[in-house]
Design an enzyme around this catalytic site. Structure first.
Site, PDB file in Angstrom:
ATOM      1  CE  LYS A 246      -0.194  -0.236   5.057  1.00  0.00           C
ATOM      2  NZ  LYS A 246      -0.957  -0.742   6.214  1.00  0.00           N
TER       3      LYS A 246
ATOM      4  CE1 TYR B 247      11.032  32.069   4.292  1.00  0.00           C
ATOM      5  CE2 TYR B 247      11.213  29.687   4.040  1.00  0.00           C
ATOM      6  CZ  TYR B 247      10.960  30.945   3.499  1.00  0.00           C
ATOM      7  OH  TYR B 247      10.627  31.063   2.182  1.00  0.00           O
TER       8      TYR B 247
HETATM    9  C1  LIG Z   1      -0.220  -1.715   6.936  1.00  0.00           C
HETATM   10  C2  LIG Z   1      -0.812  -3.009   7.346  1.00  0.00           C
HETATM   11  C3  LIG Z   1       0.012  -4.133   7.548  1.00  0.00           C
HETATM   12  C4  LIG Z   1       1.508  -4.073   7.542  1.00  0.00           C
HETATM   13  O1  LIG Z   1       2.011  -3.564   8.765  1.00  0.00           O
HETATM   14  P1  LIG Z   1       3.585  -3.506   9.028  1.00  0.00           P
HETATM   15  O2  LIG Z   1       3.721  -3.043  10.428  1.00  0.00           O
HETATM   16  O3  LIG Z   1       4.128  -2.495   8.057  1.00  0.00           O
HETATM   17  O4  LIG Z   1       4.108  -4.856   8.776  1.00  0.00           O
HETATM   18  C5  LIG Z   1      -0.614  -5.350   7.776  1.00  0.00           C
HETATM   19  N1  LIG Z   1      -1.965  -5.446   7.830  1.00  0.00           N
HETATM   20  C6  LIG Z   1      -2.766  -4.380   7.682  1.00  0.00           C
HETATM   21  C7  LIG Z   1      -4.236  -4.568   7.764  1.00  0.00           C
HETATM   22  C8  LIG Z   1      -2.227  -3.120   7.450  1.00  0.00           C
HETATM   23  O5  LIG Z   1      -3.025  -2.061   7.315  1.00  0.00           O
END
Ligand SMILES: *Cc1c(COP(=O)(O)O)cnc(C)c1O
Length: 366
Positions: free
Chosen positions: A34, A259
């Site tokens: 993702k 800044y």
């Molecule tokens: C993002 C996510 C993962 C992965 O988590 P990590 O800590 O990056 O391994 C697994 N399951 C779900 C449902 C997630 O949203």
């Protein structure tokens, strides 16, 4: 595109991390890709993960899943954040497994008509109190879901990066109960999945039929404090972020920088202007991070701007305008890491890599 900042992604590292995690888990591995593969690039990472032994891919959004199919990827894909009102038919037509966590979504998915039956993984809330069925679990009418294929059941840990935390065992036990409940209605051969990266690394009892690993396939530790560094976990950080020194100049002691003039040079020194800023994902509030050039670290001085930030190279630095510098990398040569940038900005490595912006070219190394 201009040649001023690059995220170099080592695909062999991704493959090696996937192979290591899969061996540790001893079950199927779903590679979580993702958010543009945590900023590393969706399609190249997905392919590398499959080559490394992943048999499933996981994404949040329907469009992420469709992008994988459009790239010719045929492996099973689960998308777990497709809200009610979405084009579920398109998910079904693209052979995308749909995570369902509400009665409304369940009804919409079961209403999809077409040549194929929708494939669904029921998401259950075992104690994180985020996604997943909770109060509606007992209201699922099995008659209503005859037209869908229940492929799996899954849940997500809130504190897997804290081994020994009582909540982990509570979540595991609730998950077992909800699985047994579903099985009692004749749903057997379900793919049961619960573990994220942290649980995959430290909690064998939660592996079930498949693990869903995200951060660790990128070579990063789910939590450096509780689980140790990438190195300790034998993971290889895949991303090196490089940027160009737009300018190097000598400045006298007492010069206010950036800044708000939040910092002033203490001695005569050389400053370097790095051509990346918060629009590219460099956290504006970062303190005690910086870049690596000419064999040493040069810390940020002053506030990070939208497109640029200034580092203190030191009076004796041989760095020159136009040189490439490392913003973060695996850390082998002494450069800052994504972990360092995370703690320098009150955040975590996940957020550092995921927020590297679209203006930064992704370059792939095999
Ligand atoms: C993002 C996510 C993962 C992965 O988590 P990590 O800590 O990056 O391994 C697994 N399951 C779900 C449902 C997630 O949203």
């Amino acid at each position: 595109m201009t040649n001023r900042a690059e995220a170099v992604v080592n695909l062999s590292a991704i493959k090696a991390n996937v192979a290591l995690l899969k061996a540790k888990a001893g079950v199927d591995l779903l590679a979580v890709v993702k958010a543009d593969a945590y900023g590393h690039g969706l399609v190249p990472v997905a392919k590398a993960a499959l080559e490394g032994g992943a048999t499933w891919l996981g994404v949040a959004l329907l469009e992420e899943a469709i992008a994988l199919r459009s790239a010719g990827i045929t492996a099973p894909i689960l998308a777990w954040l497709i809200p009610p009102g979405s084009d579920f038919k398109s998910a079904v037509d693209h052979d995308i497994d749909i995570a369902v966590s509400s009665l409304i979504a369940l009804h919409e998915v079961s209403a999809v008509k077409g040549a194929k039956r929708p494939r669904v993984h029921l998401e259950v809330d075992t104690g994180m109190t985020r996604g997943g069925f909770l109060s509606e679990w007992d209201q699922i009418d099995l008659q209503d879901i005859r037209d869908i294929e229940i492929v799996g059941i899954f849940s997500h840990f809130a504190r897997a990066d804290e081994p020994g935390q009582a909540q982990n065992l509570e979540q595991l036990n609730r998950f077992k109960k909800m699985v047994a409940n579903l099985e009692s209605f004749g749903y057997n051969n379900l793919i049961r999945h619960l573990s994220n990266s942290a649980a995959t690394l430290v909690d064998h009892a939660s592996a079930f039929d498949m693990v869903r690993t995200g951060i660790a396939i990128y070579g990063l530790s789910p939590d450096v404090k509780t689980l140790g560094t990438s190195e300790k976990l034998s993971l290889k950080p895949a991303m090196t972020l490089r940027a160009k020194l737009h300018l190097v100049k000598e400045v006298p002691a007492g010069s206010p920088v950036g800044y708000g003039a939040t910092e002033v040079t203490k001695v005569d020194t050389k400053l370097g202007l790095v051509a990346m800023g918060y629009a590219d994902g460099i956290p504006r509030i970062a303190k005690n991070a910086g870049i690596f050039v000419d064999g040493k670290r040069a810390p940020i001085i002053g506030r990070v701007s939208m497109d640029q930030f200034v580092v203190d190279l030191g009076a004796s630095s041989k760095a020159q305008s136009g040189d490439w510098v490392i913003v973060f990398g695996p850390g082998d040569s002494g450069e800052y890491t994504a972990d360092d940038w995370g703690s320098a900005s009150g955040s975590i490595n996940y957020e550092i890599v995921t927020r590297i912006g679209p203006r930064v070219n992704r370059i792939y190394e095999l």
